[in-house]
Design an enzyme around this catalytic site. Structure first.
Site, PDB file in Angstrom:
ATOM      1  N   LYS A 101       2.400   4.503   1.382  1.00  0.00           N
ATOM      2  CA  LYS A 101       2.646   4.975   2.756  1.00  0.00           C
ATOM      3  C   LYS A 101       2.359   6.471   2.773  1.00  0.00           C
ATOM      4  O   LYS A 101       3.076   7.260   2.167  1.00  0.00           O
ATOM      5  CB  LYS A 101       4.086   4.694   3.178  1.00  0.00           C
ATOM      6  N   CYS A 117      37.877  17.449  24.582  1.00  0.00           N
ATOM      7  CA  CYS A 117      36.439  17.701  24.571  1.00  0.00           C
ATOM      8  C   CYS A 117      36.193  19.215  24.620  1.00  0.00           C
ATOM      9  O   CYS A 117      36.714  19.888  25.501  1.00  0.00           O
ATOM     10  CB  CYS A 117      35.815  17.025  25.788  1.00  0.00           C
ATOM     11  N   CYS A 149      34.601  11.734  24.707  1.00  0.00           N
ATOM     12  CA  CYS A 149      35.163  12.476  25.832  1.00  0.00           C
ATOM     13  C   CYS A 149      35.336  11.508  26.998  1.00  0.00           C
ATOM     14  O   CYS A 149      34.461  10.683  27.259  1.00  0.00           O
ATOM     15  CB  CYS A 149      34.197  13.592  26.209  1.00  0.00           C
ATOM     16  N   LYS A 157      11.023   2.864   2.042  1.00  0.00           N
ATOM     17  CA  LYS A 157      11.024   4.326   1.945  1.00  0.00           C
ATOM     18  C   LYS A 157      11.579   4.803   0.596  1.00  0.00           C
ATOM     19  O   LYS A 157      12.453   4.169   0.025  1.00  0.00           O
ATOM     20  CB  LYS A 157      11.873   4.924   3.081  1.00  0.00           C
ATOM     21  N   ASP A 164       2.072  10.208   3.989  1.00  0.00           N
ATOM     22  CA  ASP A 164       2.877  11.040   4.876  1.00  0.00           C
ATOM     23  C   ASP A 164       1.967  12.004   5.644  1.00  0.00           C
ATOM     24  O   ASP A 164       1.737  13.135   5.243  1.00  0.00           O
ATOM     25  CB  ASP A 164       3.912  11.817   4.050  1.00  0.00           C
ATOM     26  N   TYR A 218      -6.037   2.054   7.342  1.00  0.00           N
ATOM     27  CA  TYR A 218      -5.170   0.968   6.871  1.00  0.00           C
ATOM     28  C   TYR A 218      -4.947  -0.166   7.867  1.00  0.00           C
ATOM     29  O   TYR A 218      -4.265  -1.128   7.571  1.00  0.00           O
ATOM     30  CB  TYR A 218      -3.816   1.490   6.411  1.00  0.00           C
ATOM     31  N   GLU A 247       0.839  -1.214   0.000  1.00  0.00           N
ATOM     32  CA  GLU A 247       0.000   0.000   0.000  1.00  0.00           C
ATOM     33  C   GLU A 247       0.862   1.247   0.000  1.00  0.00           C
ATOM     34  O   GLU A 247       1.970   1.233   0.533  1.00  0.00           O
ATOM     35  CB  GLU A 247      -0.783   0.081   1.320  1.00  0.00           C
ATOM     36  N   CYS A 265      34.550  20.131  28.274  1.00  0.00           N
ATOM     37  CA  CYS A 265      35.196  20.051  29.588  1.00  0.00           C
ATOM     38  C   CYS A 265      36.718  19.969  29.496  1.00  0.00           C
ATOM     39  O   CYS A 265      37.398  19.938  30.520  1.00  0.00           O
ATOM     40  CB  CYS A 265      34.656  18.857  30.384  1.00  0.00           C
ATOM     41  N   CYS A 274      31.862  15.901  32.899  1.00  0.00           N
ATOM     42  CA  CYS A 274      31.702  16.681  31.668  1.00  0.00           C
ATOM     43  C   CYS A 274      30.286  17.263  31.633  1.00  0.00           C
ATOM     44  O   CYS A 274      29.319  16.516  31.612  1.00  0.00           O
ATOM     45  CB  CYS A 274      31.935  15.796  30.454  1.00  0.00           C
TER      46      CYS A 274
HETATM   47  S1  IVH Z   1       0.342   0.144   8.786  1.00  0.00           S
HETATM   48  C1  IVH Z   1       0.820  -1.943  12.933  1.00  0.00           C
HETATM   49  N1  IVH Z   1      -0.089   1.339   6.500  1.00  0.00           N
HETATM   50  O1  IVH Z   1       3.527   5.108   8.824  1.00  0.00           O
HETATM   51  C2  IVH Z   1       1.316  -1.082  11.849  1.00  0.00           C
HETATM   52  N2  IVH Z   1       0.977   2.577   8.222  1.00  0.00           N
HETATM   53  O2  IVH Z   1       6.296   5.107   9.669  1.00  0.00           O
HETATM   54  C3  IVH Z   1       0.333  -0.104  11.392  1.00  0.00           C
HETATM   55  N3  IVH Z   1       1.479   4.893   7.636  1.00  0.00           N
HETATM   56  O3  IVH Z   1       2.859   4.697  12.235  1.00  0.00           O
HETATM   57  C4  IVH Z   1       0.858   0.763  10.312  1.00  0.00           C
HETATM   58  N4  IVH Z   1       0.649   4.835   5.601  1.00  0.00           N
HETATM   59  O4  IVH Z   1       1.275   6.194  10.837  1.00  0.00           O
HETATM   60  C5  IVH Z   1       0.417   1.453   7.740  1.00  0.00           C
HETATM   61  N5  IVH Z   1      -0.568   2.274   4.439  1.00  0.00           N
HETATM   62  C6  IVH Z   1      -0.084   2.398   5.668  1.00  0.00           C
HETATM   63  C7  IVH Z   1       0.487   3.599   6.142  1.00  0.00           C
HETATM   64  C8  IVH Z   1       1.008   3.640   7.430  1.00  0.00           C
HETATM   65  C9  IVH Z   1       1.233   5.581   6.513  1.00  0.00           C
HETATM   66  C10 IVH Z   1       2.170   5.457   8.823  1.00  0.00           C
HETATM   67  C11 IVH Z   1       1.655   5.013  10.173  1.00  0.00           C
HETATM   68  C12 IVH Z   1       2.857   4.427  10.877  1.00  0.00           C
HETATM   69  C13 IVH Z   1       3.960   5.119  10.151  1.00  0.00           C
HETATM   70  C14 IVH Z   1       5.292   4.417  10.320  1.00  0.00           C
END
Ligand code: IVH
Length: 728
Positions: free
Chosen positions: A140, A436, A454, A342, A142, A249, A138, A439, A460
């Site tokens: 992700k 350092c 250090c 990512k 933001d 999701y 799926e 200190c 320190c």
């Molecule tokens: S599943 C138990 N699916 O990404 C795991 N998360 O970087 C539940 N996020 O905390 C997460 N799109 O806030 C899932 N299609 C997607 C997502 C997603 C964005 C976010 C979510 C998570 C964060 C981690």
């Protein structure tokens, strides 16, 4: 007159020098500008969720303001930012305890990482290469995660993730979002928690920012901050006016299950009118089955990404079968059954103005690049990490160079490299300091370590103050009202010099000639509140206590595992003291097998048998307890605290809770890793070696020396089937 940006970047000494050149009129004008800038920064940070300055830039402004106040005390008014202790955290949101913790995701960045993820999943489940494993991929989104709770099919609560256990109640605001159903059809379960992402579209974000600017308000840095700022409003009318959207999701608490796969969850959510994140590459089908499919999908989504009307920062891969998800479970704060792939970081080019050395909580000297401010993917960046001395050398980074910087998500921006052809003249190589900067103690590199540290330890100031800040931080003692800024002030004024002082502060304050309430910015009430919040933490969970100690490499998850293994402080302490005598401590680990037979201690074995604890972490832990001044601090703390022995989660009804078990030989019904995770989730401690303290040895096929040892010690021996029926 110092310009605004130059003012942020110069060092404190330079601020003072510059001040001497200001006459009182210039100083007053500069002072006014600073007050405005700090107030705007506070507002952006605390009220709009849109920090526009880095911490260092902000600190720089405050330092300059304080310097002027020192020279011209009559400029100061009761409203001056110097008179406020930080800025008030946002009040007015109730806290909500999540019925099921809200987790985060592990990340992968390359094809190799994805392959590792798939291999790990297969291995854990004991699947062969030919067994099918379906993955849902799926987008992700933001944004910020949110949990929606429906009771009898009506939306009754909405909460932010917060620390995963407890979030903020944003129900009233969420109810204004048109895309979120207020009620559900009759076929939905009585209790249903839908987890998903709140976000703002790119076009909506642009329009909102235009309106903000026209209204003379500061614009938001990016759509995520705009979305977060919009739902974390005390006035829900403001949220209602903002174009906020939602994708569902995942599930939290559910009273009846209604799906057997992730794909079915998506389908059902969408039938109940929740938007679900797009599975973009339909040509490949609803689920992906091979590494090649996954990578093809990644390629095509990367390209289509720019054309979407909302920001995505990667692709989330989820194991489709829910029974598999259940078996895979969680590690630390992320599920084993999902990961986020990512997208590459955003990059920009700018000039490196200076290299400064920061000393961290653990004494690590980190070079920091001070940059000509530049916008990277919507966020203004003026500092980036250079990691360590080797990195500077390897990349041949010199002051004055044009450098490429990148940032990904919330991580600290990095200097990727130098544009060699843009170098002007022959700037000298950077010489890494051998003392350092805080200190003056010697700063050294040990063995293979790339980090220069250090040696000043608790003397320190950088380390002491940072250790104290860590000690009171949210995942540690979590002392409200004793934030980083106050710790700094109290340390500077000699009120708190070590963790123990926090708990004697009230007694000392009673007889002090300059009590806290008489300090600027304080009063009777704030003093009373401070002591109340300190006293509320005299009782503390053992795992939090361990984490609070700030031992190198011991994060929250490791602290929890240590707490689960040792139960209480005195057991941990005595095990570490015994392990210190083990010849394998201090890195002579190559012959660990032999040594564990000759002169090695079972305490050391037990320690490195804990998940995620290898010889390096073990060495840091043992070294901490071997240090006399640390034991002194522990002793003093113990006398003021009630450290609660670790309570195993979900253990109440399991017969193996609190028992120590050892698996040996080949298991046939589950993998070793799965067996261990299952036992731990039931509250058992899993050890790698048999001792008198072992309660059960589970002997698989061809069990060898451990079985013999168990027989000789008369420990209960179970077959794999015995074990399964015991825990069923
Ligand atoms: S599943 C138990 N699916 O990404 C795991 N998360 O970087 C539940 N996020 O905390 C997460 N799109 O806030 C899932 N299609 C997607 C997502 C997603 C964005 C976010 C979510 C998570 C964060 C981690």
């Amino acid at each position: 007159m110092i310009s605004a940006f130059a003012g942020m970047l110069i060092k404190k000494v330079e601020i003072l020098k510059a001040l001497l050149d200001l006459d009182s009129e210039d100083a007053r004008a500069r002072y006014k500008v600073l007050v405005q800038q700090i107030e705007a920064a506070d507002k952006a940070y605390y009220q709009e969720d849109a920090p526009r300055l880095s911490d260092a830039e902000y600190d720089q402004l405050r330092a300059e303001l304080l310097a002027i106040e020192q020279q011209y005390p009559d400029f100061m008014t009761a409203q001056s930012p110097s008179q406020k202790v930080g800025a008030a955290p946002r009040e007015g949101f109730k806290k909500v305890k999540h019925a099921v913790p809200m987790l985060s995701l592990s990340n992968v960045f390359s094809e190799e990482d994805v392959e590792d993820f798939l291999t790990r999943v297969r291995k854990f489940l004991g699947l062969s290469d030919s067994d099918p494993l379906e993955i849902v991929a799926e987008q992700k989104i933001d944004g910020l995660s949110c949990s929606l709770r429906y009771k009898n099919r009506n939306l009754v609560q909405a909460a932010t993730r917060g620390d995963g256990q407890e979030g903020e109640d944003i129900t009233e605001n969420i109810k204004t979002i048109a895309e979120i159903p207020q009620s559900l059809p009759d076929d939905a379960p009585d209790i249903l928690e839908v987890r998903g992402e709140i976000y703002m579209g790119k076009q909506d974000f642009e329009a909102l920012n235009k309106a903000q600017i026209e209204a003379g308000k500061p614009p938001f840095a990016n759509p995520r901050n705009a979305a977060a700022g919009s739902v974390r409003q005390l006035d829900s009318a403001i949220t209602a006016a903002r174009p906020i959207r939602f994708f569902g999701y995942a599930l939290g608490e559910v009273s009846e299950s209604f799906a057997t796969t992730q794909a079915e969850i998506r389908q059902q959510l969408s039938q109940w009118h929740f938007p679900v994140p797009v599975i973009q590459n339909h040509a490949l089908g609803m689920t992906l089955k091979t590494l090649k499919d996954i990578m093809d999908n990644y390629e095509s989504v990367s390209v289509q990404r720019a054309e979407l009307d909302y920001e995505i920062d990667g692709i989330v891969y989820k194991v489709n079968r829910l029974d598999y998800q259940e078996r895979l479970g969680f590690v630390s704060r992320a599920p084993r059954w999902a990961t986020a792939h990512k997208f590459p970081a955003e990059q920009a080019i700018t000039r490196l103005n200076a290299i400064e050395i920061q000393v961290g909580r653990t004494g690590a000297l980190t070079p920091v690049a001070r940059l000509e401010p530049v916008s990277v993917g919507g966020v203004v960046v003026s500092n980036a990490t250079l990691h360590n001395a080797d990195e500077i050398k390897r990349k041949d980074i010199r002051i004055g160079d044009m450098v490429v910087i990148q940032r990904a998500g919330d991580v600290i921006p990095q200097v990727v490299g130098v544009l060699a052809d843009k170098r002007e003249g022959e700037p000298p190589e950077f010489i890494f300091p051998d003392t350092c900067p805080e200190c003056g103690s010697a700063a050294i590199r040990e063995g293979e370590d790339v980090v220069t540290r250090c040696t000043g330890g608790l003397i320190c100031p950088a380390q002491v103050v940072e250790r104290l800040k860590h000690f009171v931080s949210r995942l540690a003692f979590d002392i409200d009202g004793l934030g980083a800024k106050i710790i700094e002030q109290f340390y500077k004024d000699g009120l708190i010099k070590n963790p123990d002082d926090i708990f004697t502060l009230e007694e000392r304050n009673k007889v002090s000639l300059t009590p806290i309430r008489a300090r600027e910015g304080w009063g009777d009430l704030s003093e009373k509140n401070l002591f109340q919040s300190i006293n509320a933490r005299r009782e503390i969970a053992f795992n939090r206590f361990i984490y609070a100690l700030g031992i190198r490499q011991v994060g929250e998850a490791t602290a929890k595992r240590l707490a689960a293994t040792y139960g209480d402080l005195s057991s941990l302490k005595s095990a570490m003291l015994t392990a210190a005598k083990d010849p394998r401590f201090r890195g002579k680990d190559e012959h660990s097998e032999l040594l564990s037979q000759a002169g090695g201690s079972s305490e050391y074995d037990d320690l490195i048998n804990i998940e995620d604890i290898g010889p390096a972490v073990a060495a840091d832990l043992i070294a901490f307890f071997a240090e006399k001044h640390n034991l002194d601090v522990l002793g003093a703390l113990e006398s003021h605290l009630n450290i609660q022995p670790y309570e195993m989660p979900q253990t109440s009804n399991s017969v193996v809770a609190g028992k120590t078990v050892v698996f040996t030989g080949a298991l046939t019904k589950m993998t070793r890793q799965e067996a261990k995770a299952k036992a731990e989730s039931l509250g058992a401690k899993v050890s790698g070696s048999v001792s008198k303290k072992t309660d059960y040895v589970i002997a698989g096929e061809d069990a060898g020396s451990k079985l013999k040892k168990a027989e000789s010690l008369e420990v209960t021996i179970l077959s794999e089937d015995d074990w399964l029926s015991l825990i069923s």
